[in-house]
Design an enzyme around this catalytic site. Structure first.
Site, PDB file in Angstrom:
ATOM      1  N   THR A  65      -4.864 -12.834  -0.062  1.00  0.00           N
ATOM      2  CA  THR A  65      -5.834 -13.571   0.760  1.00  0.00           C
ATOM      3  C   THR A  65      -6.964 -14.148  -0.095  1.00  0.00           C
ATOM      4  O   THR A  65      -7.292 -15.341  -0.009  1.00  0.00           O
ATOM      5  CB  THR A  65      -6.433 -12.618   1.822  1.00  0.00           C
ATOM      6  OG1 THR A  65      -5.365 -12.088   2.584  1.00  0.00           O
ATOM      7  CG2 THR A  65      -7.405 -13.333   2.738  1.00  0.00           C
ATOM      8  N   VAL A  66      -7.564 -13.309  -0.934  1.00  0.00           N
ATOM      9  CA  VAL A  66      -8.731 -13.763  -1.716  1.00  0.00           C
ATOM     10  C   VAL A  66      -8.293 -14.671  -2.871  1.00  0.00           C
ATOM     11  O   VAL A  66      -8.948 -15.674  -3.176  1.00  0.00           O
ATOM     12  CB  VAL A  66      -9.545 -12.553  -2.239  1.00  0.00           C
ATOM     13  CG1 VAL A  66     -10.755 -13.028  -3.030  1.00  0.00           C
ATOM     14  CG2 VAL A  66      -9.990 -11.670  -1.077  1.00  0.00           C
TER      15      VAL A  66
ATOM     16  N   ARG B  66       2.777 -11.844  -8.192  1.00  0.00           N
ATOM     17  CA  ARG B  66       4.147 -11.337  -7.968  1.00  0.00           C
ATOM     18  C   ARG B  66       4.979 -12.336  -7.195  1.00  0.00           C
ATOM     19  O   ARG B  66       6.173 -12.451  -7.377  1.00  0.00           O
ATOM     20  CB  ARG B  66       4.087 -10.019  -7.201  1.00  0.00           C
ATOM     21  CG  ARG B  66       4.037  -8.812  -8.132  1.00  0.00           C
ATOM     22  CD  ARG B  66       4.188  -7.566  -7.346  1.00  0.00           C
ATOM     23  NE  ARG B  66       3.162  -7.533  -6.307  1.00  0.00           N
ATOM     24  CZ  ARG B  66       2.703  -6.442  -5.735  1.00  0.00           C
ATOM     25  NH1 ARG B  66       3.181  -5.283  -6.087  1.00  0.00           N
ATOM     26  NH2 ARG B  66       1.779  -6.484  -4.807  1.00  0.00           N
TER      27      ARG B  66
ATOM     28  N   LYS C 252     -14.001  -3.538  -5.733  1.00  0.00           N
ATOM     29  CA  LYS C 252     -15.108  -2.559  -5.661  1.00  0.00           C
ATOM     30  C   LYS C 252     -14.717  -1.196  -6.190  1.00  0.00           C
ATOM     31  O   LYS C 252     -15.524  -0.512  -6.828  1.00  0.00           O
ATOM     32  CB  LYS C 252     -15.618  -2.432  -4.223  1.00  0.00           C
ATOM     33  CG  LYS C 252     -14.541  -2.207  -3.182  1.00  0.00           C
ATOM     34  CD  LYS C 252     -14.273  -3.464  -2.396  1.00  0.00           C
ATOM     35  CE  LYS C 252     -12.958  -3.358  -1.644  1.00  0.00           C
ATOM     36  NZ  LYS C 252     -12.791  -4.372  -0.634  1.00  0.00           N
TER      37      LYS C 252
ATOM     38  N   GLU D 268     -19.692 -10.080  -7.714  1.00  0.00           N
ATOM     39  CA  GLU D 268     -20.386 -10.336  -6.437  1.00  0.00           C
ATOM     40  C   GLU D 268     -19.452 -10.139  -5.236  1.00  0.00           C
ATOM     41  O   GLU D 268     -19.860  -9.619  -4.186  1.00  0.00           O
ATOM     42  CB  GLU D 268     -20.933 -11.776  -6.446  1.00  0.00           C
ATOM     43  CG  GLU D 268     -21.673 -12.173  -5.201  1.00  0.00           C
ATOM     44  CD  GLU D 268     -22.962 -11.393  -4.990  1.00  0.00           C
ATOM     45  OE1 GLU D 268     -23.921 -11.632  -5.723  1.00  0.00           O
ATOM     46  OE2 GLU D 268     -22.996 -10.546  -4.087  1.00  0.00           O
TER      47      GLU D 268
ATOM     48  N   GLU E 289      -8.129  -3.000   4.095  1.00  0.00           N
ATOM     49  CA  GLU E 289      -7.600  -2.693   2.773  1.00  0.00           C
ATOM     50  C   GLU E 289      -6.092  -2.479   2.865  1.00  0.00           C
ATOM     51  O   GLU E 289      -5.564  -2.182   3.943  1.00  0.00           O
ATOM     52  CB  GLU E 289      -8.245  -1.413   2.236  1.00  0.00           C
ATOM     53  CG  GLU E 289      -9.729  -1.544   1.968  1.00  0.00           C
ATOM     54  CD  GLU E 289     -10.052  -2.648   0.987  1.00  0.00           C
ATOM     55  OE1 GLU E 289      -9.608  -2.575  -0.162  1.00  0.00           O
ATOM     56  OE2 GLU E 289     -10.745  -3.601   1.375  1.00  0.00           O
TER      57      GLU E 289
ATOM     58  N   ASP F 256     -13.957   2.711   1.299  1.00  0.00           N
ATOM     59  CA  ASP F 256     -14.291   1.335   0.892  1.00  0.00           C
ATOM     60  C   ASP F 256     -15.816   1.145   0.895  1.00  0.00           C
ATOM     61  O   ASP F 256     -16.386   0.612  -0.067  1.00  0.00           O
ATOM     62  CB  ASP F 256     -13.617   0.357   1.863  1.00  0.00           C
ATOM     63  CG  ASP F 256     -13.996  -1.085   1.592  1.00  0.00           C
ATOM     64  OD1 ASP F 256     -13.473  -1.653   0.623  1.00  0.00           O
ATOM     65  OD2 ASP F 256     -14.837  -1.628   2.329  1.00  0.00           O
TER      66      ASP F 256
ATOM     67  N   LYS G  17     -18.562   0.419  -2.325  1.00  0.00           N
ATOM     68  CA  LYS G  17     -19.569  -0.659  -2.339  1.00  0.00           C
ATOM     69  C   LYS G  17     -20.973  -0.087  -2.480  1.00  0.00           C
ATOM     70  O   LYS G  17     -21.807  -0.626  -3.223  1.00  0.00           O
ATOM     71  CB  LYS G  17     -19.453  -1.479  -1.046  1.00  0.00           C
ATOM     72  CG  LYS G  17     -18.135  -2.242  -0.949  1.00  0.00           C
ATOM     73  CD  LYS G  17     -17.901  -2.746   0.465  1.00  0.00           C
ATOM     74  CE  LYS G  17     -16.612  -3.539   0.583  1.00  0.00           C
ATOM     75  NZ  LYS G  17     -16.216  -3.776   1.972  1.00  0.00           N
TER      76      LYS G  17
HETATM   77  N1  HSE Z   1     -11.639  -3.918   3.816  1.00  0.00           N
HETATM   78  C1  HSE Z   1     -12.893  -4.521   3.549  1.00  0.00           C
HETATM   79  C2  HSE Z   1     -13.691  -4.598   4.842  1.00  0.00           C
HETATM   80  C3  HSE Z   1     -12.670  -5.884   2.958  1.00  0.00           C
HETATM   81  O1  HSE Z   1     -13.121  -4.406   5.916  1.00  0.00           O
HETATM   82  O2  HSE Z   1     -14.891  -4.818   4.785  1.00  0.00           O
HETATM   83  C4  HSE Z   1     -13.839  -6.435   2.240  1.00  0.00           C
HETATM   84  O3  HSE Z   1     -14.226  -5.667   1.158  1.00  0.00           O
END
Ligand code: HSE
Length: 427
Positions: free
Chosen positions: A13-14, A45, A103, A127, A189, A200, A204
Site C-alpha cells: 500500500t505505502v 516480490r 516503526k 517521518e 498491520e 504498533d 510509535k
Molecule cells: N496499523 C497502523 C494503524 C498503520 O492502524 O495506525 C499505520 O502505522
C-alpha cells in the site's frame, strides 16, 4: 537540474502510494527543490496493479537496489525487523540515504542504525513511521525545537481508533467485521494483533518519547495494553459519565523519570482528543513555551503515508543532515528511568459486579476510602439476577494503591473478583 535517484523496496500500500506520488507531483517537487526525483529502481516480490511499472527497472531481489549506482536514497517499505534491518544496513554500507516507514525497525534497532548512518555520513528519515500523514516528527523535532517538552499524548493507531469508534456507533458490526474492514482499507498491520494489543502504538510512542525528551529508545520498558478487553458496555457507561474511550500513547516527563505507556483511556467528551474518530490520528504535545499544540490527520493509508515518505526524500535533497535523527545531538541523549506503571498516578474508571444486598455500596466505599481513594462519581446499573454492575470514577491514585484496593474489593463475598479498570486522563 540535478537528479535524485530513489530505490523503492516494497510495493504494498505505502510503496505503491510513494511510487505514484513521486510521479504525480514530480513537477511540483522540482519547483520546490530544483531537483528531479526519479524512481531509479523498484524492488518487490510482486508487481502492484496500483502502479504502472512500464519502463521501470524492477527487481525481485531487494538487495540489488542497495547496490544500484543510480540509487541515492533507499526507501524501505517492506516492514518487519529482520530483512528490513539487513536491507537498511546494506544500504548504509553502500553510502545510500535511507527513508523508512517502519516503526518497529526504528523503535527496536534505531540506535544501531543511526550510529551506522552517522559513521557513513548518510541520513536516515522516518517521518512516515508515526501517525501516517501527520508531520509529527518534524513538528516536535524541528518546529518545537526551542521548547522543553512536557508530555506527548496521542491516538497513534488508526485501526484501534476505527474499531473503538465503530463499537460506539449504533451499528451492529462485530469486532471482527470492523477489523476486516480496517485490513481491506490497508490500515491494519500484517499481524493485526500489533494494532489490537497496542504493540504498533508502543513502537510509535517509543520514537516520540525519544524525540520529545532526548532519551534512548526504550521500547522494552513500555507499558503496553491494547483494546481487546474493552466492551460495548464500558463504552456506554463511560459515555453516560461524560467520557469517551480512546487508545492513547502517553509519555510524560516527571522529576523521577519518564512515563511511557499505551492503553485505553477515558477522556472527557468535550476535549479535542475525544473527538478524533475513525482511522484518524491526533497527537497533543505539551511544551513550556508553545503550550499545548495538537496535530491531527490520517494516520495510515497510501496517500497520507506516502506524503511523509516523499517529504523525507525532499528533506534529504535539501540536505537536512544537521538535524539529528532524534532531534538531540547523539552525545546529549541521556537515559532517564522509565517509571513503572505501578507508580503512575491517575484517576480510574472501575466496573464491578456486586450482589444487590444492603450495605454492599457502603462496604465498597469504605475499602476505597481506607486506601485514600475518593469516589468522583458512581452509577449503579440495572439489577439482574440479584447482581448489578457498579461503575465508579475515582480521584487520582497510584496504580499500586489501586491494585491493593481492588484485591480487597475482589475478596468481598458480594463482589465478583473480575473488576474492570480503565485509566482516566485529562490534559
Ligand atoms: N496499523 C497502523 C494503524 C498503520 O492502524 O495506525 C499505520 O502505522
Amino acid at each position: 537540474m540535478t537528479r535524485l535517484g530513489v530505490g523503492i523496496c516494497g510495493l504494498g500500500t505505502v510503496g505503491a502510494g510513494t511510487f505514484n506520488l513521486i510521479r504525480t507531483n514530480a513537477a511540483e517537487i522540482s519547483r520546490k527543490t530544483g531537483t528531479s526525483v526519479v524512481v531509479a529502481q523498484v524492488g518487490c516480490r510482486r508487481d502492484n496493479p496500483a502502479c504502472d511499472l512500464s519502463g521501470v527497472n524492477v527487481t525481485r531481489d531487494i538487495f540489488e537496489v542497495t547496490r544500484n549506482p543510480d540509487v541515492d536514497v533507499i526507501v524501505e517499505l517492506i516492514g518487519g525487523t529482520d530483512t528490513a534491518l539487513e536491507l537498511v544496513k546494506e544500504a548504509i554500507a553502500h553510502g545510500k540515504h535511507v527513508v523508512t516507514a517502519n516503526k518497529a525497525l526504528i523503535a527496536v534497532h534505531g540506535e544501531e542504525i543511526f550510529r551506522l548512518a552517522g559513521a557513513a555520513g548518510v541520513s536516515v528519515r522516518f517521518e512516515a513511521a508515526i501517525a501516517g500523514g501527520i508531520p509529527i516528527v518534524k513538528s516536535i523535532r524541528e518546529g518545537l525545537a526551542a521548547n522543553r517538552i512536557e508530555f506527548v499524548a496521542g491516538i497513534i493507531n488508526g485501526t484501534s481508533n476505527f474499531i473503538l469508534t465503530e463499537m460506539e456507533s449504533a451499528g451492529n458490526r462485530s469486532f471482527e467485521q470492523v477489523l476486516q474492514e480496517a485490513q481491506e482499507l490497508g490500515y491494519a498491520e500484517a499481524d493485526p494483533t500489533f494494532d489490537i494489543e497496542g504493540i504498533d502504538a508502543a513502537h510509535k510512542l517509543t520514537i516520540l518519547s525519544s524525540i520529545a525528551f532526548g532519551v534512548p529508545l526504550h521500547f522494552e520498558a513500555m507499558y503496553t495494553e491494547g483494546i481487546s478487553n474493552i466492551t460495548p458496555a464500558d463504552i456506554r457507561y463511560a459515555g453516560e459519565l461524560g467520557y469517551r474511550i480512546k487508545h492513547l500513547g502517553i509519555t510524560r516527563r516527571r522529576e523521577d523519570g519518564i512515563e511511557l505507556r499505551v492503553h485505553p483511556t477515558l477522556v472527557a467528551k468535550e476535549t479535542l482528543l475525544a473527538q478524533v474518530d475513525g482511522v484518524m490520528n491526533a497527537v497533543l504535545v505539551g511544551s513550556d513555551a508553545a503550550g499545548k499544540t495538537m496535530y491531527y490527520g490520517a494516520g495510515a493509508g497510501a496517500g497520507p503515508t506516502a506524503s511523509s515518505v516523499v517529504g523525507d526524500i525532499i528533506d534529504i535533497m535539501r540536505d537536512s543532515s544537521a538535524v539529528a535523527n532524534l532531534g538531540f545531538v547523539p552525545e546529549a541523549i541521556q537515559p532517564m528511568p522509565v517509571i513503572g506503571i505501578e507508580s503512575v498516578r491517575c484517576c480510574y474508571y472501575l466496573r464491578l459486579r456486586a450482589h444487590d444486598k444492603p450495605g454492599v455500596l457502603a462496604r465498597i466505599s469504605t475499602i476505597l476510602s481506607q486506601h485514600n481513594i475518593s469516589i468522583e462519581s458512581l452509577i449503579q446499573k440495572d439489577v439482574r439476577q440479584g447482581a448489578a454492575p457498579i461503575v465508579i470514577i475515582t480521584d487520582d491514585v497510584t496504580e499500586s494503591e489501586l491494585d491493593r484496593a481492588l484485591a480487597e474489593l475482589g475478596s468481598l463475598e458480594e463482589v465478583d473478583d473480575a473488576i474492570t479498570r480503565i485509566r482516566v486522563e485529562s490534559f
